[in-house]
Design a protein around this motif. Structure first.
Motif, short mmCIF file in Angstrom:
data_model
loop_
_atom_site.label_atom_id
_atom_site.label_comp_id
_atom_site.label_asym_id
_atom_site.label_seq_id
_atom_site.Cartn_x
_atom_site.Cartn_y
_atom_site.Cartn_z
N LEU A 166 0.83 -1.19 0.00
CA LEU A 166 0.00 0.00 0.00
C LEU A 166 0.87 1.25 0.00
CD1 LEU A 166 -2.86 1.22 0.21
CD2 LEU A 166 -2.62 1.10 2.70
N ILE A 167 0.61 2.14 -0.95
CA ILE A 167 1.31 3.42 -1.00
C ILE A 167 0.58 4.43 -0.13
CG2 ILE A 167 1.98 5.35 -2.47
CD1 ILE A 167 2.13 3.35 -4.82
N ALA A 168 -0.72 4.59 -0.39
CA ALA A 168 -1.47 5.61 0.33
C ALA A 168 -2.96 5.41 0.16
CB ALA A 168 -1.09 7.00 -0.18
N THR A 169 -3.70 6.02 1.05
CA THR A 169 -5.15 6.13 0.95
C THR A 169 -5.46 7.49 0.35
OG1 THR A 169 -5.41 4.77 2.93
CG2 THR A 169 -7.31 6.09 2.26
N ALA A 170 -6.24 7.50 -0.73
CA ALA A 170 -6.59 8.76 -1.39
C ALA A 170 -7.86 9.30 -0.74
CB ALA A 170 -6.82 8.52 -2.88
N ASN A 171 -7.76 10.43 -0.08
CA ASN A 171 -8.87 11.02 0.65
C ASN A 171 -9.54 12.09 -0.21
OD1 ASN A 171 -8.30 9.52 3.10
ND2 ASN A 171 -6.54 10.86 3.34
N GLN A 172 -10.84 12.04 -0.29
CA GLN A 172 -11.57 13.00 -1.12
C GLN A 172 -11.53 14.37 -0.47
OE1 GLN A 172 -15.18 14.22 -0.77
NE2 GLN A 172 -14.78 15.47 -2.55
N GLY A 173 -11.00 15.33 -1.21
CA GLY A 173 -10.99 16.70 -0.75
C GLY A 173 -9.91 17.05 0.26
N SER A 174 -9.03 16.12 0.55
CA SER A 174 -7.95 16.42 1.49
C SER A 174 -6.70 15.64 1.10
CB SER A 174 -8.36 16.09 2.93
OG SER A 174 -8.57 14.71 3.07
N GLU A 175 -5.62 15.90 1.81
CA GLU A 175 -4.35 15.26 1.48
C GLU A 175 -4.43 13.75 1.71
OE1 GLU A 175 -0.69 17.56 2.44
OE2 GLU A 175 -0.19 15.77 3.62
N ALA A 176 -3.72 13.03 0.86
CA ALA A 176 -3.69 11.57 1.01
C ALA A 176 -2.95 11.17 2.28
CB ALA A 176 -3.01 10.96 -0.21
N THR A 177 -3.24 9.97 2.75
CA THR A 177 -2.58 9.41 3.92
C THR A 177 -1.57 8.38 3.44
OG1 THR A 177 -4.61 9.69 5.19
CG2 THR A 177 -2.91 8.24 6.12
N TYR A 178 -0.29 8.65 3.66
CA TYR A 178 0.78 7.82 3.13
C TYR A 178 1.25 6.79 4.14
CZ TYR A 178 0.98 10.98 -0.80
OH TYR A 178 0.64 11.69 -1.92
N GLU A 179 1.64 5.64 3.61
CA GLU A 179 2.21 4.57 4.43
C GLU A 179 3.70 4.84 4.65
OE1 GLU A 179 0.25 1.96 5.78
OE2 GLU A 179 -1.22 3.45 5.07
N SER A 180 4.23 4.15 5.63
CA SER A 180 5.64 4.29 5.93
C SER A 180 6.48 3.94 4.70
CB SER A 180 6.00 3.36 7.09
OG SER A 180 7.38 3.40 7.35
N GLY A 181 7.42 4.83 4.40
CA GLY A 181 8.30 4.60 3.25
C GLY A 181 7.86 5.30 1.99
N PHE A 182 6.70 5.90 2.01
CA PHE A 182 6.17 6.63 0.86
C PHE A 182 5.89 8.07 1.27
CE2 PHE A 182 5.73 3.03 -1.91
CZ PHE A 182 5.48 1.97 -1.07
N VAL A 183 6.31 9.02 0.41
CA VAL A 183 6.15 10.43 0.75
C VAL A 183 5.44 11.18 -0.36
CG1 VAL A 183 8.13 10.48 2.30
CG2 VAL A 183 8.45 10.98 -0.13
N ILE A 184 4.82 12.28 0.02
CA ILE A 184 4.00 13.04 -0.91
C ILE A 184 4.81 13.64 -2.04
CG2 ILE A 184 4.14 15.14 0.50
CD1 ILE A 184 1.25 15.75 -0.35
N ILE B 96 -0.74 12.57 -4.78
CA ILE B 96 -2.02 11.96 -5.08
C ILE B 96 -3.11 13.03 -5.02
CG2 ILE B 96 -3.82 10.43 -4.13
CD1 ILE B 96 -1.53 8.57 -3.22
N SER B 97 -4.02 12.97 -5.98
CA SER B 97 -5.18 13.84 -5.92
C SER B 97 -6.43 12.99 -5.90
CB SER B 97 -5.22 14.80 -7.11
OG SER B 97 -5.66 14.12 -8.27
N ARG B 98 -7.48 13.51 -5.27
CA ARG B 98 -8.80 12.86 -5.32
C ARG B 98 -9.85 13.97 -5.23
NH1 ARG B 98 -11.93 8.33 -1.68
NH2 ARG B 98 -13.63 8.11 -3.17
N PRO B 99 -10.16 14.56 -6.39
CA PRO B 99 -11.07 15.71 -6.40
C PRO B 99 -12.53 15.34 -6.12
CG PRO B 99 -10.47 15.08 -8.62
CD PRO B 99 -9.63 14.26 -7.73
N ASN B 100 -12.91 14.10 -6.35
CA ASN B 100 -14.31 13.69 -6.10
C ASN B 100 -14.35 12.21 -5.74
OD1 ASN B 100 -14.39 12.18 -8.63
ND2 ASN B 100 -14.46 14.18 -9.63
#
Lengths: 114, 114
Positions: free
Chosen positions: B45-63, B68-72
């Motif tokens: 898992l790299i990250a959870t894409a959150n709608q309308g806010s910054e993604a949540t990254y797993e350890s070892g992965f950085v923004i 990541i974008s998730r506009p809708n």
């Protein structure tokens, strides 16, 4: 050929025989488990799932067994067919583990011999 | 279950460049995730894409490396920035409607960095 499964453990099974693929999971708080099948060049495909309040669940030609005592999951495929050749992953997770994220096992490559 | 369209399906890129991968879902989904599958390996898992806010990254992965974008609720993008050969992998988008639903995966983007 694709790179998926090149370095994974391989299970070779004669066509028509039953296959058993095993998986050890890590988090005792996981309460939901899924088996996925990944064919060459494709994304993982859902096969069957089981919740932690069950120890066995059957689908069409597939059965999943869950042993929470030893944190072990298995996938049984009856009468294995050439189309079953793929890489199989178990995944653990569920809301009681704290998130909706799933952790995937290392995978097993199933080869069906004609 | 949801149907996911992931683009591009594959690409060969020069080191130092960036690639944006798109994930389009045919229905609104609660949660979207991005996974990486290195050659012969399982899914990470790299990250959870959150709608309308910054993604949540797993350890070892950085923004900065994987913005990541998730506009809708039906669309997300993952960018692999300043690529090196070590970024050569399959990148997978996945969605779930919540607890005990499992994931649906896109078909993946096979990235080769030369």
């Amino acid at each position: 050929g694709e790179s998926v499964g090149l370095h994974l453990p391989t299970l070779s099974v004669q066509e028509g025989d039953n296959s058993i693929i095993n998986c050890a999971y890590s988090n005792s708080a996981s309460d939901y488990f899924i088996w996925y099948k990944q064919e060459s060049g494709k994304g993982p495909q859902f096969i069957i799932d089981i919740r932690s309040n069950m120890d066995k669940r059957q689908g069409q030609r597939v059965t999943v067994l869950l042993n929470k005592t030893v944190k072990h999951l298995s996938l049984q495929i009856a009468a294995t067919q050439p189309g079953d050749s793929a890489v199989y992953f178990c995944a653990e997770g569920g809301p009681t583990s704290g998130t909706y994220k799933y952790i995937f096992g290392t995978g097993t490559r199933l080869k069906v011999l004609a | 279950s949801a149907v996911i369209s992931q683009k591009p399906s594959r690409d060969i890129c020069q080191r130092g460049t960036s690639l944006t991968i798109q994930c389009q879902v045919d229905s609104q989904v609660t949660m979207m995730f991005w996974y990486r599958q290195q050659p012969g390996q399982s899914l990470t898992l790299i990250a959870t894409a959150n709608q309308g806010s910054e993604a949540t990254y797993e350890s070892g992965f950085v923004i900065d490396k994987f913005p990541i974008s998730r506009p809708n609720l039906t669309f997300s993008t993952l960018t692999v920035s300043n690529m090196s050969p070590e970024d050569s992998s399959i990148y997978l988008c996945s969605v779930t409607q919540g607890a005990y639903y499992g994931y649906t995966f896109g078909s993946g983007t096979r990235l080769t960095v030369v």
